[in-house]
Design an enzyme around this catalytic site. Sequence first.
Site, PDB file in Angstrom:
ATOM      1  N   GLY A   1       0.840  -1.192   0.000  1.00 28.08           N
ATOM      2  CA  GLY A   1       0.000   0.000   0.000  1.00 28.08           C
ATOM      3  C   GLY A   1       0.879   1.248   0.000  1.00 28.08           C
TER       4      GLY A   1
ATOM      5  N   TYR B   1     -16.007 -19.781  12.207  1.00 24.95           N
ATOM      6  CA  TYR B   1     -16.393 -18.754  13.201  1.00 24.95           C
ATOM      7  C   TYR B   1     -17.895 -18.465  13.106  1.00 24.95           C
ATOM      8  CZ  TYR B   1     -12.158 -17.178  15.576  1.00 24.95           C
ATOM      9  OH  TYR B   1     -11.066 -17.105  16.396  1.00 24.95           O
TER      10      TYR B   1
ATOM     11  N   ASP C   1       0.634  -4.133  11.568  1.00 22.54           N
ATOM     12  CA  ASP C   1       0.786  -5.381  10.820  1.00 22.54           C
ATOM     13  C   ASP C   1      -0.255  -6.376  11.329  1.00 22.54           C
ATOM     14  OD1 ASP C   1       1.587  -7.918   9.866  1.00 22.54           O
ATOM     15  OD2 ASP C   1       3.577  -7.080   9.480  1.00 22.54           O
TER      16      ASP C   1
ATOM     17  N   TYR D   1      -0.517 -18.061  -1.253  1.00 23.46           N
ATOM     18  CA  TYR D   1      -1.667 -17.176  -1.457  1.00 23.46           C
ATOM     19  C   TYR D   1      -2.958 -18.001  -1.563  1.00 23.46           C
ATOM     20  CZ  TYR D   1      -4.432 -13.409  -3.641  1.00 23.46           C
ATOM     21  OH  TYR D   1      -5.380 -12.462  -3.935  1.00 23.46           O
TER      22      TYR D   1
ATOM     23  N   ARG E   1       1.286  -7.215 -11.899  1.00 23.21           N
ATOM     24  CA  ARG E   1       0.095  -7.824 -12.484  1.00 23.21           C
ATOM     25  C   ARG E   1      -0.050  -7.371 -13.936  1.00 23.21           C
ATOM     26  NH1 ARG E   1      -4.129  -7.112  -7.538  1.00 23.21           N
ATOM     27  NH2 ARG E   1      -2.735  -5.393  -7.038  1.00 23.21           N
TER      28      ARG E   1
END
Length: 313
Positions: free
Chosen positions: A38, A159, A58, A145, A186
């Site tokens: 970012g 959850y 973080d 990923y 990308r």
Amino acid sequence: MTYVNLITGGAGFIGSHLCEALLERGEEVLCLDNFFTGRKANIAHLLGHPRFELVRHDLVNPIVLEADRIFNFACPASPVHYQYNPVKTIKTNVMGALNMLGLAKRVNARILQASTSEVYGDPTVHPQTEDYWGNVNPIGPRSCYDEGKRVAETLFFDYHTQNQVDIRVIRIFNTYGPRMLVNDGRVVSNFVVQALRNEPISIYGNGDQTRSFCYVSDLVRGILCMMDTDDFHGPVNLGNPGEFTILELAQKVIELTGSSSQLEYHPLPENDPTRRRPDISLARERLGWEPTVALEEGLKETINYFDALLRES
Ligand code: NAD
Ligand code: UDP
């Protein structure tokens, strides 16, 4: 109602557009980011806004905050960036999800997970529907990923079942637009930057592989529809069903930029999915959502953004 929205990864490409959209709706925004991929520049124009706050944190570490709604977007999305430190990528996906689900449980917040078409891996079903379980290599270069996002989905649903957390899970297909990084890696940003610099366009493999490209404003609208919807947890595909080969994309970018770039062929990265296109019937039916921005239109906006950025630097 004015919600307090926590957006993890809020200084990233999609996160920053989401912050803006929520502020425009009159809501409060708490943007959390560690600035791995970012940029402050993505949110610099929001910093003085009375309903905007920024937290540098973080997500692998727990945090105590108050929020009504959580959008969990923290995670590098470009293969180049998520493969840079695969263990960290897994940690962000798994511990980040655990930390945010724990927070949602504690403060009773609704929480939306930015999952991905990568949960389908190199799909054997085409186009991809939500009930397809995927074809994912657990030990390849994309696994940190893909599997990280799959575990995150599992955590969200567990959850929900075990602790009644009010979850939303969206599976985002390739999204592009202004605020992608110049060195993002990308395909859309690579091709646009290469074309604007009249440098060779890097085609991985023979360029026959396909992707479906969704413009960021369409995606943000879909994200908000999902967050606002009651009694539907997903997972739901959000993407543009238009399918293009990588060669077609290269040709479009060259045409729209008027570039003199030539194509340059490189080896195909390992486990690169061959075909990808979302079936968005469920999003149409449950959210009344579909994309409206055609590839050419979105590419023009993206080209204008990178053109201005490259001229500045
Ligand atoms: P991005 O890299 O621009 O944004 C990710 C943001 O998360 C960055 O601001 C980064 O600094 C932040 N971040 C990363 N690790 C963090 C950590 N440990 N703690 C706090 N912040 C951290 O990518 P994007 O394209 O905006 O993607 C956003 C989300 O959407 C990601 O979760 C990604 O997996 C998902 N997604 C994106 C696409 C796409 O095509 N853009 C497709 C599928 C899913
Ligand atoms: N790609 C390419 N040239 C580039 C970057 C990517 O040909 O400079 C290809 C890549 O091999 C993949 C597709 O474009 O088949 C989309 O890649 P991207 O990294 O954007 O996202 P993915 O969908 O693979 O996560």
